[in-house]
Design an enzyme around this catalytic site. Structure first.
Site, PDB file in Angstrom:
ATOM      1  N   LYS A   1       0.823  -1.208   0.000  1.00  0.00           N
ATOM      2  CA  LYS A   1       0.000   0.000   0.000  1.00  0.00           C
ATOM      3  C   LYS A   1       0.867   1.272   0.000  1.00  0.00           C
ATOM      4  CE  LYS A   1      -4.019  -2.252   0.750  1.00  0.00           C
ATOM      5  NZ  LYS A   1      -3.645  -3.665   0.840  1.00  0.00           N
TER       6      LYS A   1
HETATM    7  C1  LIG Z   1      -4.291  -4.856   0.452  1.00  0.00           C
HETATM    8  C2  LIG Z   1      -3.456  -6.070   0.394  1.00  0.00           C
HETATM    9  C3  LIG Z   1      -3.694  -7.078  -0.551  1.00  0.00           C
HETATM   10  C4  LIG Z   1      -4.861  -7.030  -1.504  1.00  0.00           C
HETATM   11  O1  LIG Z   1      -4.757  -6.008  -2.448  1.00  0.00           O
HETATM   12  P1  LIG Z   1      -6.080  -5.468  -3.181  1.00  0.00           P
HETATM   13  O2  LIG Z   1      -5.647  -4.307  -3.988  1.00  0.00           O
HETATM   14  O3  LIG Z   1      -7.029  -5.100  -2.082  1.00  0.00           O
HETATM   15  O4  LIG Z   1      -6.595  -6.602  -3.997  1.00  0.00           O
HETATM   16  C5  LIG Z   1      -2.839  -8.163  -0.569  1.00  0.00           C
HETATM   17  N1  LIG Z   1      -1.808  -8.267   0.292  1.00  0.00           N
HETATM   18  C6  LIG Z   1      -1.554  -7.317   1.211  1.00  0.00           C
HETATM   19  C7  LIG Z   1      -0.412  -7.512   2.143  1.00  0.00           C
HETATM   20  C8  LIG Z   1      -2.353  -6.181   1.287  1.00  0.00           C
HETATM   21  O5  LIG Z   1      -2.090  -5.239   2.207  1.00  0.00           O
END
Ligand SMILES: *Cc1c(COP(=O)(O)O)cnc(C)c1O
Length: 495
Positions: free
Chosen positions: A110
């Site tokens: 993120k």
């Molecule tokens: C948010 C997240 C995901 C999923 O990503 P999306 O964009 O919501 O599909 C997978 N792994 C981790 C560690 C995340 O923080």
């Protein structure tokens, strides 16, 4: 570049307005009217570092930003906050390429987008002549929350309110959030899961009376979730970056096709890969990996989306999601930009909790492969990869790896493959220690002791941000029921 709403193609706005608003007034998501393509001038592209490539890709989308403005955003985002100047290193393990997206301040992918979104939003607000304070409302399954808090802390003229599921996030994720600094930050645990948090936030956005009242009091709402197009666009960059680095490392040839495996929850990260493909990235298959909350697997294999089931809390909590918001953007693409149809599907989803797409839309899902990993398989894969080569995957990455194994077994496809590695194993150390069978009594130790153990046994360095966490004060101690989210917002904003 013009943006429109997935639910109303009469809307025509620039990126700055889409970024400030977060979500369209009709409840739809903003999408580019046409996905731009890039010219594969390899001589040029192969020379670029992460910042240069980010500038090059993002510029295709944010055409209402000045060059110098965008340059400044990129400079500020991808700096020493990341523990490597490469920003997104790629590692070859067991014949596949792990694109590590967790080298930012909060140890999950993120950060790749949330380190630039606040900069983009600030400039967008000036362009839109916004004189109000921007309130960022964010629902988190664990990782968005901290990454957004980190990005928006003490940013002028903004406030950020994060709602996380009281049960479900890992200890480290929770600690990261409730110790978040910044005079403008608010963190709330709710008695529900991520879908409740996300529903609650969407309801607040769609509550015209409330939004109006906030406006009169000097606030406008925006979002740091991947429903915000300003979050999605920066995520396209690393797919090109990973591809170009494979060429540089002579792992693939120019224009050679690759597969991309993405551990998926809200469908944001994999949608960015899909956009990259539409922009010209040579992709064979986009492999959508789910955990036991396998709505997307069902959708990709049958064409019906059905959220009417119980949410399972798994060891990959950031993917414990039944309502994958960004799928709406895919529906818009595969329906040939039919916003009327998307609107109808979304209202079916709201009323009945399910919908089915048309046959012609199903045919457009060809480049996707979906499968899921059970808890047992997720743990088994962490152990297997660790035992065979010492590489430690976090639980989310392991879901992707497990699904890739299934894909290979069924298809025998030998196409070079990138697996998106979305979090540091330290962030989910309890599960990881259990999986690799660290010889201490895992259940009786606290996370910080486990982190030490994991570091010693696997010989990987503890990230600085985790070390620091141990000594930070808890400053957010709010818990609300999921029905009180609106009143929590009102209370924080003193309205
Ligand atoms: C948010 C997240 C995901 C999923 O990503 P999306 O964009 O919501 O599909 C997978 N792994 C981790 C560690 C995340 O923080």
């Amino acid at each position: 570049m013009i943006y429109t709403s997935t639910r109303n193609s009469n809307i025509s706005i620039f990126s700055s307005e889409a970024i400030v608003n977060g979500i369209a007034l009709d409840g739809g998501l903003y999408v580019p009217k046409e996905i731009p393509t890039i010219d594969f001038d390899y001589e040029n592209l192969l020379k670029m570092n992460y910042k240069e490539l980010a500038y090059f890709i993002i510029k295709k989308y944010l055409t209402d930003f000045e060059d110098s403005e965008l340059m400044k955003c990129v400079e500020r985002a991808y700096d020493s906050k990341f523990d490597t100047p490469i920003i997104a290193p790629i590692k070859e393990i067991e014949g596949v390429h792990f694109l590590e997206l967790y080298h930012g301040p909060t140890l999950a992918f993120k950060d790749m987008a949330l380190s630039i979104l606040p900069q983009l939003l600030n400039i967008a607000a000036v362009k839109q002549n916004i004189k109000k304070k921007i309130v960022i409302l964010t629902a988190t399954s664990g990782d968005t929350g901290k990454a957004a808090l980190e990005g928006f802390a003490n940013v002028e003229n903004t406030l950020i309110i994060v709602f996380y599921p009281g049960k479900g996030v890992s200890e480290i994720q929770k600690l990261q959030m409730i110790t978040a600094a910044g005079k403008n930050t608010f963190v709330v645990g709710i008695d529900g899961n991520f879908d409740d948090a996300q529903d609650g936030v969407k309801q607040i956005f769609n509550d015209n009376e409330f939004v109006e009242m906030l406006y009169e009091n000097g606030y406008i709402l925006s979002s740091a979730n991947s429903i915000n197009i300003g979050r999605l666009i920066p995520q396209i960059v690393y797919y090109f970056y990973g591809y170009l680095n494979l060429i540089k490392d002579k792992k693939i040839g120019r224009d050679e096709l690759i597969n991309i495996v993405v551990p998926t929850g809200n469908f944001g990260n994999i949608l960015a890969a899909y956009y990259a493909e539409k922009m010209g990235l040579p992709v064979n298959k986009l492999i959508c990996a789910s955990n036991e909350n396998n709505v997307l697997y069902d959708f990709l294999t049958t064409g019906s989306y059905d959220r009417v089931r119980k949410l399972i809390l798994t060891s990959s909590p950031s993917m414990d999601i039944l309502l994958s918001s960004n799928l709406e953007r895919l529906l818009y693409e595969i329906s040939n930009h039919n916003s009327e149809l998307v609107k109808n599907l979304m209202s079916e989803l709201l009323i009945k909790g399910k919908y089915e797409i048309t046959d012609s839309m199903k045919k457009e899902l060809n480049e996707f492969f979906g499968d899921y990993s059970t808890e047992e398989e997720t743990f088994e894969s962490i152990k297997e990869v660790y035992n065979s080569c010492g590489y430690v995957m976090d639980t989310h990455t392991s879901v992707a790896y497990s699904v890739y194994k299934k894909y290979k077994k069924t298809t025998k496809d030998e196409t070079p493959t990138i697996i998106v590695s979305t979090a540091s194993p330290f962030k989910f150390c309890r599960s990881v220690c259990n999986a690799i069978g660290i010889k201490v009594d895992v259940d009786t130790l606290n996370d910080f002791t486990l982190i030490e153990e994991l570091s010693n046994v696997a010989r990987i360095k503890i990230p600085q941000s985790i070390k620091a966490l141990k000594h930070q004060k808890i400053v957010h101690n709010n818990s609300y029921s999921k029905l009180e989210m609106k009143s929590a917002v009102a209370k924080f904003l003193k309205v």
